[in-house]
Design a protein around this motif. Structure first.
Motif, PDB file in Angstrom:
ATOM      1  N   THR A 200      14.097  -2.826   8.731  1.00 34.04           N
ATOM      2  CA  THR A 200      13.467  -2.275   7.526  1.00 34.04           C
ATOM      3  C   THR A 200      12.109  -1.685   7.877  1.00 34.04           C
ATOM      4  OG1 THR A 200      12.366  -4.347   6.976  1.00 34.04           O
ATOM      5  CG2 THR A 200      14.594  -4.021   6.108  1.00 34.04           C
ATOM      6  N   LYS A 201      11.653  -0.730   7.077  1.00 33.43           N
ATOM      7  CA  LYS A 201      10.363  -0.100   7.325  1.00 33.43           C
ATOM      8  C   LYS A 201       9.234  -1.123   7.285  1.00 33.43           C
ATOM      9  CE  LYS A 201      11.552   4.499   5.590  1.00 33.43           C
ATOM     10  NZ  LYS A 201      11.253   5.553   4.588  1.00 33.43           N
ATOM     11  N   ARG A 202       9.349  -2.067   6.354  1.00 28.09           N
ATOM     12  CA  ARG A 202       8.296  -3.071   6.224  1.00 28.09           C
ATOM     13  C   ARG A 202       8.204  -3.932   7.485  1.00 28.09           C
ATOM     14  NH1 ARG A 202       7.327  -6.778   0.875  1.00 28.09           N
ATOM     15  NH2 ARG A 202       5.432  -7.824   1.595  1.00 28.09           N
ATOM     16  N   ALA A 203       9.348  -4.330   8.022  1.00 33.90           N
ATOM     17  CA  ALA A 203       9.360  -5.152   9.233  1.00 33.90           C
ATOM     18  C   ALA A 203       8.810  -4.380  10.422  1.00 33.90           C
ATOM     19  CB  ALA A 203      10.782  -5.637   9.525  1.00 33.90           C
ATOM     20  N   VAL A 204       9.178  -3.098  10.515  1.00 32.62           N
ATOM     21  CA  VAL A 204       8.711  -2.283  11.633  1.00 32.62           C
ATOM     22  C   VAL A 204       7.197  -2.078  11.563  1.00 32.62           C
ATOM     23  CG1 VAL A 204       8.830  -0.005  12.703  1.00 32.62           C
ATOM     24  CG2 VAL A 204      10.921  -1.125  11.919  1.00 32.62           C
ATOM     25  N   VAL A 205       6.700  -1.734  10.372  1.00 29.48           N
ATOM     26  CA  VAL A 205       5.260  -1.529  10.203  1.00 29.48           C
ATOM     27  C   VAL A 205       4.505  -2.807  10.539  1.00 29.48           C
ATOM     28  CG1 VAL A 205       3.427  -1.069   8.534  1.00 29.48           C
ATOM     29  CG2 VAL A 205       5.506   0.328   8.522  1.00 29.48           C
ATOM     30  N   HIS A 206       5.027  -3.933  10.087  1.00 28.34           N
ATOM     31  CA  HIS A 206       4.382  -5.223  10.347  1.00 28.34           C
ATOM     32  C   HIS A 206       4.324  -5.495  11.858  1.00 28.34           C
ATOM     33  CE1 HIS A 206       3.047  -9.284   9.442  1.00 28.34           C
ATOM     34  NE2 HIS A 206       3.927  -9.736  10.341  1.00 28.34           N
ATOM     35  N   ASP A 207       5.433  -5.237  12.535  1.00 24.82           N
ATOM     36  CA  ASP A 207       5.494  -5.521  13.965  1.00 24.82           C
ATOM     37  C   ASP A 207       4.644  -4.540  14.773  1.00 24.82           C
ATOM     38  OD1 ASP A 207       6.649  -7.224  15.975  1.00 24.82           O
ATOM     39  OD2 ASP A 207       7.757  -5.478  16.657  1.00 24.82           O
ATOM     40  N   MET A 208       4.680  -3.263  14.399  1.00 19.22           N
ATOM     41  CA  MET A 208       3.919  -2.259  15.137  1.00 19.22           C
ATOM     42  C   MET A 208       2.413  -2.466  14.988  1.00 19.22           C
ATOM     43  SD  MET A 208       6.136  -0.542  16.691  1.00 19.22           S
ATOM     44  CE  MET A 208       7.908  -0.277  16.677  1.00 19.22           C
ATOM     45  N   THR A 209       1.993  -2.784  13.787  1.00 16.60           N
ATOM     46  CA  THR A 209       0.558  -3.024  13.584  1.00 16.60           C
ATOM     47  C   THR A 209       0.115  -4.301  14.295  1.00 16.60           C
ATOM     48  OG1 THR A 209       1.116  -4.033  11.432  1.00 16.60           O
ATOM     49  CG2 THR A 209       0.332  -1.748  11.420  1.00 16.60           C
ATOM     50  N   ALA A 210       1.024  -5.266  14.398  1.00 12.77           N
ATOM     51  CA  ALA A 210       0.706  -6.471  15.175  1.00 12.77           C
ATOM     52  C   ALA A 210       0.511  -6.103  16.642  1.00 12.77           C
ATOM     53  CB  ALA A 210       1.830  -7.497  15.034  1.00 12.77           C
ATOM     54  N   GLY A 211       1.368  -5.198  17.150  1.00 15.01           N
ATOM     55  CA  GLY A 211       1.207  -4.730  18.520  1.00 15.01           C
ATOM     56  C   GLY A 211      -0.108  -4.002  18.729  1.00 15.01           C
ATOM     57  N   LEU A 212      -0.521  -3.196  17.746  1.00 12.27           N
ATOM     58  CA  LEU A 212      -1.796  -2.483  17.842  1.00 12.27           C
ATOM     59  C   LEU A 212      -2.978  -3.442  17.779  1.00 12.27           C
ATOM     60  CD1 LEU A 212      -1.099   0.673  15.631  1.00 12.27           C
ATOM     61  CD2 LEU A 212      -1.229   0.530  18.133  1.00 12.27           C
ATOM     62  N   MET A 213      -2.820  -4.529  17.046  1.00  6.65           N
ATOM     63  CA  MET A 213      -3.886  -5.537  17.008  1.00  6.65           C
ATOM     64  C   MET A 213      -4.051  -6.194  18.382  1.00  6.65           C
ATOM     65  SD  MET A 213      -3.127  -7.210  13.263  1.00  6.65           S
ATOM     66  CE  MET A 213      -4.322  -8.545  13.430  1.00  6.65           C
ATOM     67  N   TRP A 214      -2.919  -6.435  19.064  1.00  6.26           N
ATOM     68  CA  TRP A 214      -2.996  -6.960  20.425  1.00  6.26           C
ATOM     69  C   TRP A 214      -3.623  -5.933  21.366  1.00  6.26           C
ATOM     70  CZ3 TRP A 214      -3.036 -11.585  22.254  1.00  6.26           C
ATOM     71  CH2 TRP A 214      -2.372 -12.615  21.573  1.00  6.26           C
ATOM     72  N   THR A 215      -3.302  -4.663  21.160  1.00  3.71           N
ATOM     73  CA  THR A 215      -3.932  -3.601  21.948  1.00  3.71           C
ATOM     74  C   THR A 215      -5.443  -3.630  21.766  1.00  3.71           C
ATOM     75  OG1 THR A 215      -1.987  -2.174  21.732  1.00  3.71           O
ATOM     76  CG2 THR A 215      -4.071  -1.104  22.276  1.00  3.71           C
ATOM     77  N   PHE A 217      -7.258  -6.160  20.855  1.00  3.48           N
ATOM     78  CA  PHE A 217      -7.792  -7.380  21.477  1.00  3.48           C
ATOM     79  C   PHE A 217      -8.043  -7.167  22.973  1.00  3.48           C
ATOM     80  CE2 PHE A 217      -6.683 -11.090  24.075  1.00  3.48           C
ATOM     81  CZ  PHE A 217      -7.721 -11.947  23.736  1.00  3.48           C
ATOM     82  N   TRP A 218      -7.051  -6.577  23.659  1.00  2.00           N
ATOM     83  CA  TRP A 218      -7.207  -6.345  25.091  1.00  2.00           C
ATOM     84  C   TRP A 218      -8.268  -5.293  25.372  1.00  2.00           C
ATOM     85  CZ3 TRP A 218      -5.881  -9.852  28.254  1.00  2.00           C
ATOM     86  CH2 TRP A 218      -4.773 -10.667  27.997  1.00  2.00           C
ATOM     87  N   PHE A 219      -8.412  -4.317  24.475  1.00  2.00           N
ATOM     88  CA  PHE A 219      -9.484  -3.328  24.601  1.00  2.00           C
ATOM     89  C   PHE A 219     -10.843  -4.022  24.589  1.00  2.00           C
ATOM     90  CE2 PHE A 219      -7.409   0.662  24.652  1.00  2.00           C
ATOM     91  CZ  PHE A 219      -8.376   1.652  24.675  1.00  2.00           C
ATOM     92  N   TYR A 265      -8.632  -2.599  15.604  1.00  2.00           N
ATOM     93  CA  TYR A 265      -8.203  -3.920  15.105  1.00  2.00           C
ATOM     94  C   TYR A 265      -8.303  -3.978  13.580  1.00  2.00           C
ATOM     95  CZ  TYR A 265      -7.640  -8.964  14.789  1.00  2.00           C
ATOM     96  OH  TYR A 265      -7.171 -10.218  14.480  1.00  2.00           O
ATOM     97  N   VAL A 266      -9.422  -3.508  13.053  1.00  2.00           N
ATOM     98  CA  VAL A 266      -9.630  -3.546  11.602  1.00  2.00           C
ATOM     99  C   VAL A 266      -8.611  -2.658  10.890  1.00  2.00           C
ATOM    100  CG1 VAL A 266     -11.228  -2.969   9.741  1.00  2.00           C
ATOM    101  CG2 VAL A 266     -12.073  -4.103  11.802  1.00  2.00           C
ATOM    102  N   VAL A 267      -8.413  -1.446  11.423  1.00  2.00           N
ATOM    103  CA  VAL A 267      -7.473  -0.503  10.813  1.00  2.00           C
ATOM    104  C   VAL A 267      -6.045  -1.043  10.859  1.00  2.00           C
ATOM    105  CG1 VAL A 267      -6.429   1.794  11.047  1.00  2.00           C
ATOM    106  CG2 VAL A 267      -8.909   1.522  11.254  1.00  2.00           C
ATOM    107  N   SER A 268      -5.677  -1.715  11.956  1.00  2.00           N
ATOM    108  CA  SER A 268      -4.323  -2.255  12.094  1.00  2.00           C
ATOM    109  C   SER A 268      -4.120  -3.511  11.258  1.00  2.00           C
ATOM    110  CB  SER A 268      -4.039  -2.576  13.562  1.00  2.00           C
ATOM    111  OG  SER A 268      -4.168  -1.445  14.372  1.00  2.00           O
ATOM    112  N   ALA A 269      -5.186  -4.276  11.059  1.00  2.43           N
ATOM    113  CA  ALA A 269      -5.066  -5.544  10.345  1.00  2.43           C
ATOM    114  C   ALA A 269      -4.715  -5.343   8.861  1.00  2.43           C
ATOM    115  CB  ALA A 269      -6.349  -6.338  10.458  1.00  2.43           C
ATOM    116  N   ILE A 270      -5.157  -4.218   8.289  1.00  2.00           N
ATOM    117  CA  ILE A 270      -4.913  -3.969   6.861  1.00  2.00           C
ATOM    118  C   ILE A 270      -3.421  -3.804   6.556  1.00  2.00           C
ATOM    119  CG2 ILE A 270      -5.384  -2.401   4.943  1.00  2.00           C
ATOM    120  CD1 ILE A 270      -8.132  -1.858   6.240  1.00  2.00           C
ATOM    121  N   PRO A 271      -2.716  -2.879   7.219  1.00  2.00           N
ATOM    122  CA  PRO A 271      -1.263  -2.760   6.944  1.00  2.00           C
ATOM    123  C   PRO A 271      -0.481  -3.963   7.442  1.00  2.00           C
ATOM    124  CG  PRO A 271      -1.910  -1.275   8.723  1.00  2.00           C
ATOM    125  CD  PRO A 271      -3.164  -1.794   8.122  1.00  2.00           C
TER     126      PRO A 271
END
Length: 277
Positions: A200-215, A217-219, A265-271
Motif C-alpha cells: 500500500t502507498k501508506r506502508a511504502v511512504v512509512h518505510d521509505m521515510t524511515a529509510g531517509l531518517m536512517w540516512t 542519522f548516518w549523515f 531528518y526533520v522533513v522525513s520524520a513528519i510523513p
C-alpha cells in the motif's frame, strides 16, 4: 463470520507493513551514497564553491599558512633565508590558492604539464607589496635571476607534480561520481516501482521515510565526526599532498553536511509519523 473477515484484513494489513520493511535498509544506503555524491559534487568538486570557501576569515589563515609553507621552501631552493619572516600577504596567498583550485577542480580532462600553472604562480609571488619584508624582497630578486629555470623552481617548491596528479584523479572521480549517481537513481526508481506494486502507498511512504531518517542519522554521525577531526588532532602534521590543510578547510563544509542531515531528518520524520498509525 464478519468478525473473522475483519481479523483477516487486519492481519493482512500488518503483513503488508512488515513486508515493506525490506526496503528500508537498501534505501537508506543508496540515499546516503547518492546525497553524499551530489553534495560532494556541488562543494568539493566545484571550483566556484571552493574559492568562496577559502575567503572566510578562518580559512584565509589556513590558506596563508599553506601557501607560505611552500614559499619558504622556495626560499630554501633559491638560497634564501627560510624562516617565519618569509611571508607573502593573505591576498597573494589567496590568489595562488585560486590558481591551484582552478587548475585542480576546474573542468578539464587530463593535465600533462604544470608549467603553465607554475608560471602563473610565479607572476603572483613576484608582485611587490607594501607588507614585504627585506627577506621577501631578496627572495623575489633571487627568483628573478633564475630566468628560465624559475618556473621549474616554483613547480618544485609548490609541489605542482602532486597537484597535477590530484587534478587528473579528480577528473576520474567526476566520471565515477556521475556513473554511481546514475546507478543510484536507477536503483531508487526500481525499489519504488517494486514497493508500490506490492504494498500500500501508506506502508511504502512509512518505510521509505524511515529509510531517509536512517540516512539522516548516518549523515549527522559520519560528517559530524569528520568535522571534528581538526578539533581532536593537529592536522598541520599531515603534510602529504597538503591533506592536513584540506581537512581544516573541509571541516566547515562537513558541518554544512550535518545541517543537511538534520533538515532531512526533520522533513522525513513528519510523513513517517503521519503514516505510522
Amino acid at each position: 463470520m464478519a468478525e473473522s473477515s475483519g481479523t483477516h484484513r487486519r492481519r493482512n494489513n500488518y503483513e503488508i507493513v512488515d513486508n515493506a520493511l525490506e526496503y528500508k535498509r537498501p534505501l537508506a544506503f543508496i540515499a546516503f551514497l547518492l546525497l553524499s555524491l551530489l553534495l560532494a559534487t556541488g562543494t568539493f568538486l566545484n571550483p566556484a564553491f571552493m574559492k568562496e570557501t577559502i575567503k572566510t576569515d578562518s580559512n584565509t589563515v589556513v590558506i596563508s599558512q599553506q601557501v607560505n609553507s611552500h614559499f619558504n621552501r622556495l626560499a630554501t631552493i633559491v638560497n634564501g633565508s627560510s624562516d617565519e619572516k618569509n611571508l607573502i600577504s593573505d591576498d597573494q596567498a589567496r590568489e595562488v590558492a585560486d590558481l591551484i583550485i582552478d587548475y585542480k577542480y576546474g573542468w578539464h580532462f587530463i593535465h600533462t604539464s604544470n608549467l603553465g600553472l607554475a608560471k602563473d604562480i610565479k607572476d603572483v609571488i613576484l608582485k611587490k607589496e607594501q607588507t614585504d619584508t627585506d627577506q621577501v624582497t631578496a627572495i623575489r630578486k633571487k627568483l628573478k635571476k633564475q630566468s628560465d629555470s624559475s618556473v621549474y623552481i616554483v613547480s618544485n617548491a609548490f609541489d605542482l607534480a602532486t597537484v597535477m596528479l590530484e587534478a587528473n584523479l579528480i577528473t576520474i572521480i567526476r566520471i565515477v561520481n556521475l556513473l554511481v549517481i546514475l546507478l543510484c537513481l536507477v536503483a531508487v526508481v526500481s525499489i519504488l516501482r517494486e514497493a508500490f506494486a506490492s504494498h500500500t502507498k501508506r506502508a511504502v511512504v512509512h518505510d521509505m521515510t524511515a529509510g531517509l531518517m536512517w540516512t539522516a542519522f548516518w549523515f549527522i554521525l559520519v560528517y559530524g565526526l569528520l568535522a571534528m577531526v581538526p578539533i581532536f588532532m593537529d592536522t598541520s602534521v599531515i603534510t602529504v599532498a597538503d591533506l592536513g590543510y584540506w581537512l581544516e578547510i573541509a571541516s566547515g563544509v562537513f558541518l554544512d553536511f550535518v545541517i543537511a542531515g538534520v533538515i532531512l531528518y526533520v522533513v522525513s520524520a513528519i510523513p513517517w509519523q503521519a503514516t505510522s498509525r
